[in-house]
Write a protein that holds these residues in place. Sequence first.
Motif, short mmCIF file in Angstrom:
data_model
loop_
_atom_site.label_atom_id
_atom_site.label_comp_id
_atom_site.label_asym_id
_atom_site.label_seq_id
_atom_site.Cartn_x
_atom_site.Cartn_y
_atom_site.Cartn_z
N LYS A 1 1.78 -0.08 -64.35
CA LYS A 1 1.84 1.69 -65.04
C LYS A 1 2.72 1.97 -64.94
O LYS A 1 2.95 2.16 -63.69
N GLY A 2 3.52 2.06 -64.94
CA GLY A 2 5.10 2.99 -64.59
C GLY A 2 5.68 1.74 -63.57
O GLY A 2 5.50 0.48 -63.47
N LEU A 3 7.04 2.37 -62.92
CA LEU A 3 7.60 1.63 -62.56
C LEU A 3 7.01 1.78 -60.75
O LEU A 3 7.33 3.04 -60.75
N THR A 4 7.35 0.57 -59.84
CA THR A 4 7.12 1.35 -58.58
C THR A 4 8.23 1.42 -58.29
O THR A 4 9.75 0.63 -57.69
N GLU A 5 8.20 2.28 -57.29
CA GLU A 5 9.36 2.57 -56.29
C GLU A 5 9.69 1.81 -55.65
O GLU A 5 9.11 1.31 -54.35
N ASP A 6 10.85 1.70 -54.88
CA ASP A 6 10.97 0.70 -53.94
C ASP A 6 11.14 1.29 -52.92
O ASP A 6 10.47 2.02 -52.45
N MET A 7 10.68 0.45 -51.52
CA MET A 7 10.30 0.54 -49.84
C MET A 7 10.86 -0.38 -49.20
O MET A 7 11.00 -1.87 -49.60
N THR B 1 10.57 -4.18 -57.88
CA THR B 1 9.53 -5.89 -58.07
C THR B 1 8.88 -5.64 -56.73
O THR B 1 9.83 -5.27 -55.84
N ILE B 2 7.56 -6.32 -57.15
CA ILE B 2 7.02 -6.21 -55.23
C ILE B 2 7.33 -7.24 -54.74
O ILE B 2 7.28 -8.51 -55.74
N TYR B 3 7.84 -7.69 -53.67
CA TYR B 3 7.76 -8.79 -52.92
C TYR B 3 6.81 -9.47 -51.72
O TYR B 3 6.09 -8.40 -50.83
N VAL B 4 6.28 -10.44 -51.55
CA VAL B 4 4.81 -10.33 -50.65
C VAL B 4 5.86 -11.55 -50.30
O VAL B 4 5.93 -13.00 -50.97
N ASN B 5 6.26 -11.90 -48.49
CA ASN B 5 6.03 -13.22 -48.09
C ASN B 5 8.30 -13.60 -49.26
O ASN B 5 8.03 -15.01 -49.11
N ASN B 6 8.63 -11.90 -49.44
CA ASN B 6 10.13 -12.63 -50.15
C ASN B 6 9.24 -14.00 -51.36
O ASN B 6 10.96 -13.65 -52.34
N LYS B 7 8.58 -13.35 -52.13
CA LYS B 7 8.58 -13.90 -53.29
C LYS B 7 7.46 -13.13 -54.35
O LYS B 7 7.15 -12.45 -54.09
N PRO B 8 8.69 -12.79 -55.51
CA PRO B 8 8.00 -11.68 -56.39
C PRO B 8 6.29 -11.69 -56.59
O PRO B 8 5.89 -13.06 -56.88
#
Length: 134
Positions: free
Chosen positions: A74-80, A60-67
Amino acid sequence: MISGNSMNPTIKDHNLIFISKLFYTPERENIILVENNDGMTIIKRLIGMPNDIIEIKDHTIYVNNKPLKENYTKGLTEDMKKVTLKAGQYFVIGDNRSPVESLECRDPALGPIYRSQMKGEALFSLLPFGKLNH
């Protein structure tokens, strides 16, 4: 004409899109054309604005600590790990999150981009005809 699958399922290989280069103001979730560091034009989704904190955790992408609510991927987002954008920096990513499908800000070869690299906004698809998800 699009070449590649980095924005699939929103934009597919060989779609013909209409872009606006005039009066473009960057807004989160816009689909934009970007000139990469090699001078090649790529198409990506803008998710990070100057001074934002971007993190990808548990796909899940978090922008300023909010999802970030995304219904266009499409596909799964690799963690960063967390990245804090500096003044003037932006973060772009492809809608196709499958590994090696997209050159984007997570790749050190591109990294954060600047306003001067933005070449316009994709407004709609001409072939097939339709509005792009924003």
